[in-house]
Design an enzyme around this catalytic site. Structure first.
Site, short mmCIF file in Angstrom:
data_model
loop_
_atom_site.label_atom_id
_atom_site.label_comp_id
_atom_site.label_asym_id
_atom_site.label_seq_id
_atom_site.Cartn_x
_atom_site.Cartn_y
_atom_site.Cartn_z
N GLU A 74 44.41 28.06 47.96
CA GLU A 74 43.60 29.17 47.46
C GLU A 74 42.11 28.81 47.52
O GLU A 74 41.37 28.91 46.54
CB GLU A 74 44.01 29.57 46.04
CG GLU A 74 43.62 30.99 45.68
CD GLU A 74 44.12 31.45 44.33
OE1 GLU A 74 43.80 32.60 43.98
OE2 GLU A 74 44.82 30.69 43.64
N TYR A 148 50.39 27.44 50.32
CA TYR A 148 50.08 28.31 49.19
C TYR A 148 51.00 29.51 49.35
O TYR A 148 50.73 30.45 50.08
CB TYR A 148 48.61 28.72 49.21
CG TYR A 148 48.22 29.75 48.18
CD1 TYR A 148 48.74 29.71 46.89
CD2 TYR A 148 47.31 30.76 48.49
CE1 TYR A 148 48.38 30.66 45.94
CE2 TYR A 148 46.94 31.71 47.55
CZ TYR A 148 47.47 31.66 46.28
OH TYR A 148 47.12 32.60 45.34
N ASP A 187 51.22 24.76 46.02
CA ASP A 187 51.59 25.77 45.02
C ASP A 187 52.72 26.59 45.62
O ASP A 187 52.49 27.50 46.41
CB ASP A 187 50.38 26.64 44.70
CG ASP A 187 50.69 27.77 43.73
OD1 ASP A 187 51.85 27.86 43.26
OD2 ASP A 187 49.79 28.57 43.45
N ASP A 284 42.90 26.89 37.26
CA ASP A 284 44.02 27.18 36.35
C ASP A 284 45.26 26.37 36.73
O ASP A 284 46.28 26.43 36.04
CB ASP A 284 44.33 28.68 36.31
CG ASP A 284 44.48 29.32 37.68
OD1 ASP A 284 44.36 28.61 38.69
OD2 ASP A 284 44.69 30.55 37.74
#
Length: 294
Positions: A74, A148, A187, A284
């Protein structure tokens, strides 16, 4: 006695020779993959926008690990920020830029101390490659895949599309592991088991990342010769890699484990460490780290 005028050559020779020292740039110390490297350290981090991340974190915690390969998810940028270029000057760099939202969406990047033999961008389908979600790098002893993975979205509107990704990924990763062991990191946007998120009951089949379908796709991958390295080494650990920005979730540790290193089962015994760097801030998500010895 008359004074002799110094010649131009003499005058130049008498000047301090320091300017050239400051002008000279050191060449990046990038290793060529000759198949002899035994120890490898990998880092993956969803940075939630690389330009924003470098303003919050100087990457010192990552650099202190002395990683061989760093995968960033990201990234949301068209080019490497100058801070990254400088701090990782001794790494080869591959950036996969999203063509959506003028490059300000998704995107991934890889930095490698050892130059890969070959790098491939994308999964081979325009539905996903326009967002820039996958890098596959071939090394002498293994393949590294950094991803991702698409989120299934609010109210699971993208769950069917996510299924298409998983099917494509499964085909690709099975073909690769027949040739060389695979290290698949990033991720992956799924909490595989109840232990992988704080509140399983309130999220089951309602929230992206904890549907029966997504968890089933992950289980299918594991049943085809792959191992979740963190869970294998830490079977009872309730450690998370993602926390919502809402309701002080990180401070309360109301999180999810969405970031993984999955490896071909035949090299799991070589994995010496697989962990979550939960203390590192700037996104995050927290970075994850894995060490392996071939």
């Amino acid at each position: 006695m008359s004074k002799r005028k110094a010649t131009a050559t003499e005058s130049e020779a008498s000047k301090p020779k320091i300017a050239s020292i400051f002008l000279k740039k050191e060449k990046p110390q990038i290793t060529t993959d000759n198949g002899n490297q035994k120890n490898w350290k990998f880092l993956c981090w969803n940075v939630a926008g690389l330009r924003a991340c470098v303003k919050k974190n100087d990457f010192s915690e990552l650099l202190a690990e002395k990683p061989d390969i760093v995968f960033l998810g990201e990234t949301k940028c068209k080019e490497w920020p100058p801070e990254v270029e400088e701090k990782f000057k001794d790494y080869t760099k591959t950036l996969v830029v999203s063509t959506e939202k003028n490059g300000g969406y998704a995107g991934v990047g890889m930095l490698s101390k050892t130059a890969p033999l070959k790098v491939e961008k994308g999964i081979g389908d325009p539905d996903f490659d326009s967002a820039g979600r996958l890098i596959t790098a071939e090394f002498s002893q293994f393949y590294f895949m950094g991803a991702y993975v698409p989120n299934s979205g609010a109210k699971l509107v993208n769950l069917e599309k996510r299924g298409k990704w998983e099917k494509l990924l499964m085909t690709k990763i099975k073909e690769m592991t027949e040739k060389k062991p695979v290290i698949y990191g990033g991720d992956l946007n799924v909490a595989h088991n109840e232990i992988d998120l704080k509140n399983p009951e309130s999220n089951r089949n309602k929230t992206a990342g904890f549907t029966d379908q997504e968890r089933g796709w992950f289980s299918d991958m594991l049943s085809n010769g792959f191992i979740d390295s963190f869970r294998h080494l830490h079977p009872e650990s309730k450690k998370y890699s993602f926390w919502s920005y809402l309701a002080n979730s990180r401070e309360k540790d109301v999180g999810w484990r969405l970031d993984y290193f999955v490896v071909s089962s035949r090299i799991m015994s070589n994995v010496k460490r697989s962990d979550i760097m939960s203390e590192v801030k700037g996104s995050d998500h927290a970075p994850i780290v894995m060490e392996i010895e071939f």
